[in-house]
Design an enzyme around this catalytic site. Structure first.
Site, PDB file in Angstrom:
ATOM      1  N   HIS A   7      43.005 -34.575 -11.699  1.00 32.99           N
ATOM      2  CA  HIS A   7      42.633 -36.067 -12.209  1.00 32.99           C
ATOM      3  C   HIS A   7      43.209 -37.051 -11.252  1.00 32.99           C
ATOM      4  CE1 HIS A   7      43.725 -39.684 -14.578  1.00 32.99           C
ATOM      5  NE2 HIS A   7      42.130 -39.715 -15.122  1.00 32.99           N
ATOM      6  N   GLU A  30      41.147 -36.970  -8.109  1.00 34.10           N
ATOM      7  CA  GLU A  30      40.036 -37.753  -8.531  1.00 34.10           C
ATOM      8  C   GLU A  30      40.207 -39.276  -8.430  1.00 34.10           C
ATOM      9  OE1 GLU A  30      38.559 -39.975 -11.803  1.00 34.10           O
ATOM     10  OE2 GLU A  30      38.767 -38.067 -12.916  1.00 34.10           O
ATOM     11  N   HIS A  31      41.278 -39.926  -8.819  1.00 27.13           N
ATOM     12  CA  HIS A  31      41.327 -41.421  -8.784  1.00 27.13           C
ATOM     13  C   HIS A  31      41.652 -41.771  -7.150  1.00 27.13           C
ATOM     14  CE1 HIS A  31      42.812 -43.352 -12.741  1.00 27.13           C
ATOM     15  NE2 HIS A  31      42.018 -42.094 -12.926  1.00 27.13           N
ATOM     16  N   GLU A  48      46.656 -45.382 -18.203  1.00 32.61           N
ATOM     17  CA  GLU A  48      45.687 -44.648 -18.781  1.00 32.61           C
ATOM     18  C   GLU A  48      46.206 -43.482 -19.666  1.00 32.61           C
ATOM     19  OE1 GLU A  48      43.450 -42.527 -15.624  1.00 32.61           O
ATOM     20  OE2 GLU A  48      41.778 -42.067 -17.246  1.00 32.61           O
TER      21      GLU A  48
END
Lengths: 424, 422
Positions: free
Chosen positions: B62, B65-66, B137
């Site tokens: 993740h 991905e960012h 987040e």
């Protein structure tokens, strides 16, 4: 391809809007009944939930569910929506296109089912079925209690309450618990009978023929609907500089800054207002995203949204509770920058492309087509997609600055954790 | 039967191994997604060409991905936005995907998409800065009761499998992420043979393939050996049969999970298991079941009550969840209700009705380009297709459903309760 609605007022009083297109494999039917957003909001909100609970033809929850499954898993939605200071009961039914399945009569049956639910509720004595009334009232009260569960949305609704204490816009779409607790199966049925004489719009999007659908709707729905005029939204007084802080047991603080614009959906400056919101916080290239998230690393989400009927904007970010002042000042600086005309060519053109993209995709989604047309109806100003796209192509920086100079600050709301947690 | 809606799906494999799917349709919006068969569960693996396995911090897929949006020349996410395209990305347990939609200038954005996912650019500063954003987040998820219930239930169900860890990792695990680790993960998983691209919209499939081929030709990929993912053996027993936590919610929430104990499956067999379990769940606890009505009328559940079976090759689980006044009573009534339904069996008429419903819902979902594109990818990575899913729905039998009772065994269940703060 141009997607337009064909309009018709049926003898039973329903305004029918069909959009005939072979783009989709499903047919979407959406029915709206209009009410002013006001002291009876709770009663109006309870109706869609109670109506779908059971009707004379399908008296139990299970009968309704089985019926929908028989209709190839028809997606049935029931809720209320708030647009500006209007409250609308929204009942939707979506079924596969008969031609895709190779069957016939599916749309007629779906419309018949929708009509049963809307027009022939289950009654007991002088009111609604008491057991269903009791259960659904309880569930609506729980929904209202449950608004706190979704923190970003909760912060938004609290912001609007604080911004508009004396305007209908401050009322939540589900109304107040006090009002709902005072309802009875009989008083709610009386309200239903009034609502049943109100303005009703039915939208149908899919591979359909207007005349055939009109006949089916006229046959299925009882009459008594009538056209209604509604007052435009009320005037409000911005509460610039007021900061409201609410402490709850949350990990993340949520800041929501309210703004009021003079321009609304109804005005010539609406395309420029869309630019204003877009440059401020509508996109990943917008000032809020770049400055609050990418430069300062303060937030995961940082955006603004526009309620175009009322002309209200909210800028919001999820932040560490300790960073409130810093985040607030950065957001305020972006609002000031817009009013000072600090808008780059990249911001103008990126926003133009982004807004035009959004408008173009509206016609790829049946629900989007309905929402967009309904917004026009409520504002008494239909803006065909092509016209709006054309106007977005012509907005200048001066137009945006003119809108920006008339934007007034309103309440800033902060949902945060208990104070003792700060300073760690 | 509605197989015609699948007839235009085009598929080709482009050297060195990128699968390309295209569904031409006359929408204004063109939607493109690049998927990598790499998700949050791929925490331990052997880099092709090496002998030793590596363990990487939870949440790195993740995080990657960012960070993929960062390029030497600037930020790809902002660039899409300036081009008028709407971009996004997501990481699931098994897939990382990058996507955009555009109504004009599609090819410029498409080339940007192909390029940025193959161009890692990480610096210590940019990695440090991202930690602040991802922490927020993770905090947002901490405050979201739906997500919290879901992740807590997975922690209860699984003892060792990494599906039990939050997709984004934890504040502590992401603190350990470095540019070097990100480069390692990118090198291992972001090879065309482990990726696929899918476009839905008014485009010529040959042009999509041609552009992908041209892009890949310029990049000197070596053929890649098999990526060896190391998955722990998950015991049949649940980790903790019952968990409780408190948070800011208006009412208690109950989640009941069942862990898949069957052997790993791929392709159509996996789809059959998934569809059969979902239909069985709906038959016994869906809106048209007697049990649902009983619970609803007793005020124990509301219209947000949900059930779903999640299937992947190496893990699977059922999740039943809802808000309730009394989680203990609801738990008991559901477990008893399942036992009773098992004794009574599923009626053929119920299966036929639910089959109709599932086919209708598939047609409905098919109108969404986003759904089609992302489903094509995820089904492809599980070794199957959307078309297979329709086939499976059409020939599911009562025996397929009855077989799934084994999975809904109360002895293999875990539950989580979230209660309001005092």
């Amino acid at each position: 391809m141009q997607m337009e609605f064909q309009e018709g007022l049926l003898p039973n009083g329903i305004h029918l809007h069909t959009c005939a297109t072979d783009r989709f494999n499903t047919v979407l039917c959406k029915l709206y009944i209009h009410q002013p957003l006001g002291p009876k909001a709770g009663a109006t909100a309870l109706l869609p939930f109670l109506l779908r609970r059971g009707c004379r033809t399908y008296p139990t929850l299970r009968d309704v569910a089985r019926r929908l499954e028989e209709l190839y898993g028809a997606v049935f939605s029931a809720d209320v929506v708030k647009i500006g200071e209007r409250q609308l009961i929204e009942l939707g039914l979506s079924v596969p296109d008969e031609k895709v399945l190779g069957v016939s009569g599916l749309l007629d049956e779906a419309l018949q089912t929708l009509a049963e639910v809307v027009c022939r509720p289950l009654l007991e004595g002088e009111g609604f079925n008491r057991e269903y009334f009791r259960q659904e009232r309880e569930l609506l009260l729980r929904k209202i209690d449950g608004l706190i569960n979704d923190k970003p949305r909760y912060a938004m609704l609290r912001l609007f309450q604080e911004m508009c204490p004396d305007e209908p816009f401050g009322i939540h779409k589900y109304g107040s618990k006090e009002e709902i607790e005072g309802l009875t199966a009989v008083s709610l049925f009386e309200h239903y009978q009034e609502v049943r004489q109100g303005q009703c719009d039915l939208f149908i999007v899919g591979n359909v023929n207007h005349a055939q659908v009109a006949e089916a709707v006229q046959g299925a729905f009882e009459d008594g609907w009538r056209s209604q005029e509604f007052p435009p939204v009320s005037e409000g007084t911005p509460r610039g500089g007021v900061e409201v802080r609410e402490e709850q047991d949350v990990n993340q603080g949520i800041l929501a800054m309210g703004l009021r614009s003079r321009a609304t959906y109804r005005d010539e400056d609406y395309p420029a207002l869309l630019f204003y919101n877009g440059i401020l916080g509508g996109f990943p290239h917008s000032k809020l995203f770049i400055n609050v998230r990418e430069r300062a690393s303060l937030a995961y989400f940082a955006f603004s949204r526009l309620e175009p009927t009322k002309g209200v904007l909210a800028a919001s970010a999820g932040i560490d509770v300790k960073e409130y002042e810093r985040a607030r000042d950065i957001i305020k600086a972006q609002v000031d920058a817009l009013a000072a005309g600090d808008i780059s060519d990249e911001e103008m053109e990126g926003t133009r492309r982004g807004l035009i993209h959004r408008q173009r995709t509206v016609s790829d989604d049946p629900g989007g087509l309905v929402d967009s047309h309904l917004l026009g109806l409520i504002n008494n100003r239909i803006r065909p997609q092509t016209e709006l796209i054309d106007q977005l192509g012509q907005v200048t920086r001066e137009d945006v600055v003119r809108v920006a100079r008339e934007v007034q600050p309103d309440v800033t709301f902060f949902l945060c954790g208990p104070r003792e947690r700060e300073g760690n | 039967m509605p197989v015609a809606i699948f007839k235009d799906i085009y598929h080709q494999t482009v050297e060195p191994g990128m699968d390309v799917f295209v569904l031409p349709r006359k929408y204004n919006k063109k939607y493109a997604v690049v998927g990598v068969k790499y998700g949050s569960v791929d925490n331990e693996f052997i880099v092709p060409g090496e002998d030793e396995g590596v363990v990487v911090p939870a949440g790195i897929a993740h995080f990657l991905e960012h960070k993929m949006f960062d390029e030497e020349w600037g930020n790809a996410f902002e660039r899409f936005s300036q081009l008028g395209a709407s971009a996004n990305a997501y990481t699931s347990y098994t897939v990382t995907a990058y996507l955009f939609s555009a109504t004009e200038g599609f090819w410029e954005s498409f080339e940007l998409l192909l390029d940025f996912v193959q161009q890692p650019y990480f610096t210590p500063e940019s990695v440090a800065k991202e930690k602040g954003i991802i922490q927020q987040e993770l905090m947002m998820i901490e405050d979201d009761p739906d997500r919290k219930l879901f992740s807590s239930l997975l922690q209860g169900l699984f003892q060792r499998h990494p599906v039990r860890i939050e997709i984004g990792g934890t504040v502590d695990s992401i603190a350990k992420i470095t540019p070097e680790l990100l480069y390692d993960c990118h090198r291992t998983f972001y090879h065309p043979a482990n990726m696929a691209v899918c476009v839905v919209g008014d485009v010529d499939p040959d042009e999509v393939t041609r552009r992908v081929r041209e892009d890949l030709q310029g990049r000197d990929y070596e053929p890649q050996g098999e990526i060896r993912r190391i998955m722990p053996t998950e015991p049949a027993e649940v980790h903790r049969a019952r968990m409780e936590t408190k948070m800011l919610v208006s009412r208690p929430r109950l989640g009941i999970g069942f862990k898949e104990a069957g052997p790993p499956l791929k392709g159509k067999d996996l789809l059959r298991r998934e569809a059969a379990t979902n239909l069985l769940l709906q038959a016994v606890l869906g809106r048209s079941s007697p049990l649902y009505s009983e619970l609803y009328e007793a005020g124990l559940i509301d219209d947000q009550f949900g059930l779903r079976y999640y299937a992947s090759e190496h893990f699977g689980f059922t999740m039943i969840e809802g808000e309730t006044e009394d989680p203990d009573i609801l738990y008991q009534r559901i477990i008893e209700g399942l036992a009773k339904a098992r004794d009574e069996g599923v009626a053929l008429a119920d299966l036929e009705r639910l089959r109709k419903k599932s086919i209708g819902r598939l047609i409905n979902a098919f109108d969404s380009s986003d759904y089609v594109a992302n489903s094509l990818l995820s089904y492809h990575f599980e070794g199957t297709s959307l078309r297979d899913y329709l086939d499976v729905l059409q020939d599911l039998t009562l025996a397929d459903l009855e077989e799934r009772w084994r999975h809904l065994d109360p002895k293999a269940a875990a539950s989580t309760i979230i209660r309001p703060m005092d």
